[in-house]
Design a protein around this motif. Structure first.
Motif, PDB file in Angstrom:
ATOM      1  N   GLU A 249       0.791  -1.079  -0.028  1.00  0.00           N
ATOM      2  CA  GLU A 249       0.143  -0.213   0.004  1.00  0.00           C
ATOM      3  C   GLU A 249       0.810   1.103   0.113  1.00  0.00           C
ATOM      4  O   GLU A 249       2.085   1.238   0.573  1.00  0.00           O
ATOM      5  CB  GLU A 249      -1.072  -0.128   1.211  1.00  0.00           C
ATOM      6  CG  GLU A 249      -0.257  -0.169   2.564  1.00  0.00           C
ATOM      7  CD  GLU A 249      -1.503  -0.089   3.721  1.00  0.00           C
ATOM      8  OE1 GLU A 249      -0.921   0.336   4.775  1.00  0.00           O
ATOM      9  OE2 GLU A 249      -2.419  -0.432   3.417  1.00  0.00           O
ATOM     10  N   GLU A 250       0.268   2.444  -0.689  1.00  0.00           N
ATOM     11  CA  GLU A 250       1.179   3.610  -0.565  1.00  0.00           C
ATOM     12  C   GLU A 250       0.346   4.619  -0.664  1.00  0.00           C
ATOM     13  O   GLU A 250      -0.857   4.630  -0.942  1.00  0.00           O
ATOM     14  CB  GLU A 250       2.017   3.563  -1.934  1.00  0.00           C
ATOM     15  CG  GLU A 250       1.144   3.440  -3.123  1.00  0.00           C
ATOM     16  CD  GLU A 250       2.100   3.064  -4.319  1.00  0.00           C
ATOM     17  OE1 GLU A 250       3.064   2.584  -4.335  1.00  0.00           O
ATOM     18  OE2 GLU A 250       1.561   3.224  -5.391  1.00  0.00           O
ATOM     19  N   LEU A 251       0.742   5.811  -0.174  1.00  0.00           N
ATOM     20  CA  LEU A 251      -0.052   7.084  -0.119  1.00  0.00           C
ATOM     21  C   LEU A 251       0.820   8.247  -0.817  1.00  0.00           C
ATOM     22  O   LEU A 251       1.987   8.584  -0.428  1.00  0.00           O
ATOM     23  CB  LEU A 251      -0.235   7.599   1.273  1.00  0.00           C
ATOM     24  CG  LEU A 251      -1.404   8.669   1.553  1.00  0.00           C
ATOM     25  CD1 LEU A 251      -2.163   8.401   2.880  1.00  0.00           C
ATOM     26  CD2 LEU A 251      -0.414   9.937   1.927  1.00  0.00           C
ATOM     27  N   GLY A 252       0.041   8.853  -1.879  1.00  0.00           N
ATOM     28  CA  GLY A 252       0.950   9.871  -2.454  1.00  0.00           C
ATOM     29  C   GLY A 252       0.127  11.234  -1.988  1.00  0.00           C
ATOM     30  O   GLY A 252      -1.087  11.106  -1.806  1.00  0.00           O
ATOM     31  N   VAL A 253       0.891  12.166  -1.847  1.00  0.00           N
ATOM     32  CA  VAL A 253       0.345  13.423  -1.587  1.00  0.00           C
ATOM     33  C   VAL A 253       0.500  14.394  -2.896  1.00  0.00           C
ATOM     34  O   VAL A 253       1.609  14.408  -3.282  1.00  0.00           O
ATOM     35  CB  VAL A 253       1.148  14.119  -0.249  1.00  0.00           C
ATOM     36  CG1 VAL A 253       0.722  15.648   0.023  1.00  0.00           C
ATOM     37  CG2 VAL A 253       1.054  13.092   1.006  1.00  0.00           C
ATOM     38  N   ARG A 254      -0.427  15.049  -3.027  1.00  0.00           N
ATOM     39  CA  ARG A 254      -0.424  16.206  -4.251  1.00  0.00           C
ATOM     40  C   ARG A 254      -0.439  17.612  -3.639  1.00  0.00           C
ATOM     41  O   ARG A 254      -1.478  18.023  -2.800  1.00  0.00           O
ATOM     42  CB  ARG A 254      -1.935  15.902  -4.945  1.00  0.00           C
ATOM     43  CG  ARG A 254      -2.125  14.428  -5.457  1.00  0.00           C
ATOM     44  CD  ARG A 254      -3.615  14.343  -6.332  1.00  0.00           C
ATOM     45  NE  ARG A 254      -3.883  13.168  -6.621  1.00  0.00           N
ATOM     46  CZ  ARG A 254      -4.616  12.336  -6.014  1.00  0.00           C
ATOM     47  NH1 ARG A 254      -4.832  12.529  -4.798  1.00  0.00           N
ATOM     48  NH2 ARG A 254      -4.601  11.018  -6.381  1.00  0.00           N
ATOM     49  N   PRO A 255       0.399  18.481  -4.158  1.00  0.00           N
ATOM     50  CA  PRO A 255       0.439  19.791  -3.631  1.00  0.00           C
ATOM     51  C   PRO A 255      -0.411  20.690  -4.475  1.00  0.00           C
ATOM     52  O   PRO A 255      -0.070  20.673  -5.797  1.00  0.00           O
ATOM     53  CB  PRO A 255       1.929  20.150  -3.712  1.00  0.00           C
ATOM     54  CG  PRO A 255       2.544  19.111  -4.986  1.00  0.00           C
ATOM     55  CD  PRO A 255       1.528  17.927  -4.864  1.00  0.00           C
ATOM     56  N   LEU A 256      -1.497  21.109  -4.032  1.00  0.00           N
ATOM     57  CA  LEU A 256      -2.477  21.678  -4.880  1.00  0.00           C
ATOM     58  C   LEU A 256      -2.441  23.160  -4.649  1.00  0.00           C
ATOM     59  O   LEU A 256      -2.184  23.726  -3.249  1.00  0.00           O
ATOM     60  CB  LEU A 256      -3.849  21.290  -4.444  1.00  0.00           C
ATOM     61  CG  LEU A 256      -4.312  19.958  -4.685  1.00  0.00           C
ATOM     62  CD1 LEU A 256      -5.777  19.761  -3.944  1.00  0.00           C
ATOM     63  CD2 LEU A 256      -4.268  19.472  -5.910  1.00  0.00           C
ATOM     64  N   VAL A 257      -2.216  24.209  -5.491  1.00  0.00           N
ATOM     65  CA  VAL A 257      -1.787  25.367  -5.438  1.00  0.00           C
ATOM     66  C   VAL A 257      -2.960  26.278  -5.304  1.00  0.00           C
ATOM     67  O   VAL A 257      -4.057  25.995  -5.799  1.00  0.00           O
ATOM     68  CB  VAL A 257      -0.871  25.964  -6.609  1.00  0.00           C
ATOM     69  CG1 VAL A 257      -1.718  25.864  -7.690  1.00  0.00           C
ATOM     70  CG2 VAL A 257      -0.459  27.365  -6.230  1.00  0.00           C
ATOM     71  N   ALA A 258      -3.069  27.319  -4.317  1.00  0.00           N
ATOM     72  CA  ALA A 258      -4.198  28.047  -3.985  1.00  0.00           C
ATOM     73  C   ALA A 258      -4.402  29.139  -5.090  1.00  0.00           C
ATOM     74  O   ALA A 258      -3.401  29.877  -5.757  1.00  0.00           O
ATOM     75  CB  ALA A 258      -4.148  28.856  -2.927  1.00  0.00           C
ATOM     76  N   ALA A 259      -5.434  29.168  -6.009  1.00  0.00           N
ATOM     77  CA  ALA A 259      -5.605  29.791  -7.088  1.00  0.00           C
ATOM     78  C   ALA A 259      -5.725  31.459  -6.647  1.00  0.00           C
ATOM     79  O   ALA A 259      -6.550  31.778  -5.641  1.00  0.00           O
ATOM     80  CB  ALA A 259      -6.950  29.404  -7.916  1.00  0.00           C
ATOM     81  N   GLY A 260      -5.137  32.146  -7.353  1.00  0.00           N
ATOM     82  CA  GLY A 260      -5.324  33.772  -6.841  1.00  0.00           C
ATOM     83  C   GLY A 260      -4.656  34.063  -5.398  1.00  0.00           C
ATOM     84  O   GLY A 260      -4.693  34.934  -4.789  1.00  0.00           O
ATOM     85  N   GLY A 261      -3.751  32.945  -4.828  1.00  0.00           N
ATOM     86  CA  GLY A 261      -3.227  33.457  -3.555  1.00  0.00           C
ATOM     87  C   GLY A 261      -3.916  33.079  -2.477  1.00  0.00           C
ATOM     88  O   GLY A 261      -3.706  33.328  -1.354  1.00  0.00           O
ATOM     89  N   VAL A 262      -4.894  32.374  -2.575  1.00  0.00           N
ATOM     90  CA  VAL A 262      -5.844  31.989  -1.586  1.00  0.00           C
ATOM     91  C   VAL A 262      -6.200  30.741  -1.475  1.00  0.00           C
ATOM     92  O   VAL A 262      -6.186  29.846  -2.544  1.00  0.00           O
ATOM     93  CB  VAL A 262      -7.287  32.754  -1.381  1.00  0.00           C
ATOM     94  CG1 VAL A 262      -7.142  34.381  -1.217  1.00  0.00           C
ATOM     95  CG2 VAL A 262      -8.071  32.688  -2.583  1.00  0.00           C
TER      96      VAL A 262
END
Length: 410
Positions: free
Chosen positions: A332-345
Motif C-alpha cells: 500500500e502507498e499514499l501519495g500527496v498532491r500539492p495543490l496550489v491556491a488559485a489567486g493566492g488564497v
C-alpha cells in the motif's frame, strides 16, 4: 520537517569536493527538479540537484503512475488543461518509450444515457489525443463489445451494463524521474541535508549542506535558485526563512496492491462522486486500486484505517463479484498532491502549477503545484525563462536510462 520520516541513507560517500559552484541550484529531486536539470543540461547550463533523500524517492514515486490528459477534466469542463496533458502525453511516449506503455482503459457505464455520454466525451478525448507514438494496433478504443465486457469478472453482479475504451499512457514514475536526472549533467547531491543559506540581502548566494551518509560538510554556490520541493515547500520555507505563508494545500490519495485477479486484463476507470475516478489497474503482475482523498498537513503521512475502509466500500459497491476484503493486500502507498491556491488564497484549489518569483530573494523561483504529466513542459518553460534559450530538443531527445542498461520497452 523532522528527520525521522526520511529513509536512512545508503552506505558510501558522495565523492564531490567540499566547495561547489553552478549556475542554477535545484532543491528537490522529484519529477520537477529532475526535469529542470535535464532542461538546463540541454541548454548547456550547469546545475546541481539537491535532495535530503534519493532521486525520485518522495511523492514522485506515489503518483497514479499515469501520463494522461485527465479524463476527469472532460467532466469538469477544463478542456484547456486536458488538451495540454494530451499533448504532453505524446511527448513522453516519444522521449521515454522504455518507461511508458499505452493502454486501452475501460470506463464502465450504468445505463444507456450514461453510456452515450461516455462515448461522446471519450470520443472527443481520443480525437484531441490522436497523437499516440507507438500505439499498439491490437488495442481497440470506443465501444467495448458485450462479450468482452461480460467476460471480465468486474462486470459480474455489478451496477454496470457496458463500457467505453479510451487511450492513456501508463508509466513507472520513480524510474522516469531517475531517467530525467540521468539525462542531465547535474551535480547530484542526494542524501544532503540543507543547514543554512548565505544571502546578499535581495539574493541567495550559497547553501551549506551536510552529507547524511558520512557527515561531510559542503558549500554550494549558485547564481539562480529553484525550489521544487513539492508538498514540503511550506515547511521548508518556514524552517529556512521563518515564513508563515501557506502557498499549498495537500491532498492525499492511497493505492492498494492485490494479487492479480484472473480475467482482469484491461485497466478500469470508474466515475465516482465529486469528479473522482476509481482506478483498478492490472500491472506488474498485480492489481492496483485507488484512490480516496483527504487533506493532510505534510508530505509524510500514514494511511488512515478510514481511508482503507472507504476504498473497500467503493470496491464492494462497484465490483461486488470480487471478494476484496478477503484478498491479501500485498502493498500500500499514499501519495500527496500539492495543490496550489488559485489567486493566492486557499479557498479555491487547482491542479495547475505556478512558478512564483520570491518576493525577497529575486534569484529564487518556487515551483508550486503541478502534476506528473505536465512536469516536462513546465520545466521547459522555466528553463527558457531562466536562460533566455529555447530548446526544441526537449520534446524529442530520448532519455538515458538511470542504470545505464539498454532500453527495454515494457
Amino acid at each position: 520537517m523532522t528527520d525521522s520520516p526520511w529513509p536512512a541513507p545508503p552506505q558510501g560517500t558522495c565523492g564531490l569536493p567540499p566547495a561547489l559552484e553552478v549556475e542554477v541550484a535545484i532543491l528537490g529531486a522529484g519529477i520537477h527538479g529532475a526535469a529542470l536539470a535535464r532542461e538546463l543540461t540541454l541548454r548547456g547550463v550547469s546545475c546541481a540537484l539537491v535532495d535530503r533523500g534519493e532521486v525520485g524517492g518522495g511523492t514522485s514515486q506515489w503518483s497514479s503512475q499515469l501520463l494522461h490528459g485527465g479524463i476527469r477534466y472532460m467532466l469538469t469542463g477544463d478542456i484547456r488543461q486536458m488538451r495540454e496533458g494530451l499533448a504532453e502525453r505524446a511527448t513522453w511516449a516519444r522521449i521515454a518509450p522504455h518507461r511508458c506503455r499505452w493502454e486501452a482503459f475501460w470506463m464502465p457505464h450504468r445505463f444507456g444515457l450514461e453510456g452515450l455520454a461516455h462515448r461522446i466525451g471519450i470520443g472527443l478525448y481520443d480525437h484531441w489525443g490522436a497523437e499516440r507514438p507507438g500505439w499498439p494496433p491490437a488495442l481497440h478504443l470506443g465501444h467495448v463489445p458485450r462479450a468482452a465486457f461480460e467476460a471480465d469478472p468486474r462486470s459480474i453482479q455489478g451496477p454496470f451494463r457496458g463500457a467505453t475504451a479510451y487511450a492513456d499512457l501508463m508509466t513507472w514514475d520513480r524510474e522516469l524521474t531517475r531517467d530525467l536526472a540521468a539525462s542531465s549533467g547535474a551535480l547530484r547531491l542526494d542524501f544532503h541535508e540543507p543547514e543554512g543559506f548565505e544571502d546578499a540581502g535581495a539574493s541567495l548566494k550559497a547553501l551549506r549542506l551536510r552529507d547524511r551518509r558520512d557527515g561531510t560538510a559542503r558549500r554550494l554556490a549558485a547564481r539562480r535558485w529553484v525550489f521544487a520541493l513539492g508538498p514540503w515547500t511550506d515547511g521548508a520555507m518556514a524552517q529556512w526563512f521563518g515564513e508563515s505563508r501557506k502557498r499549498l494545500r495537500l491532498s492525499s490519495g492511497i493505492h492498494l496492491w492485490f494479487d492479480a485477479v484472473p480475467g482482469c486484463e484491461r485497466p478500469w476507470a470508474i466515475r465516482r462522486p465529486k469528479g473522482r475516478i476509481l482506478f483498478v489497474i492490472p500491472r506488474d503482475g498485480m492489481l492496483q486500486v485507488g484512490t480516496t482523498e483527504r487533506e493532510v498537513d505534510d508530505g509524510w503521512v500514514p494511511i488512515l484505517e478510514a481511508e482503507r475502509a472507504e476504498l473497500f466500500e467503493a470496491l464492494g459497491a462497484c465490483l461486488p463479484a470480487i471478494p476484496w476484503r478477503s484478498l491479501p493486500v500485498r502493498a500500500e502507498e499514499l501519495g500527496v498532491r500539492p495543490l496550489v491556491a488559485a489567486g493566492g488564497v486557499t479557498t479555491h484549489l487547482s491542479r495547475e502549477a505556478v512558478l512564483e518569483r520570491h518576493a525577497r530573494f529575486q534569484n529564487l523561483t518556487l515551483v508550486l503545484g503541478g502534476k506528473l504529466t505536465t512536469a516536462r513542459a513546465l520545466m521547459d518553460h522555466l528553463a527558457t525563462d531562466l536562460t533566455g534559450i529555447r530548446c526544441e530538443a526537449s520534446r524529442t531527445e530520448p532519455l538515458r536510462l538511470w542504470d545505464g542498461q539498454p532500453a527495454e520497452i515494457r
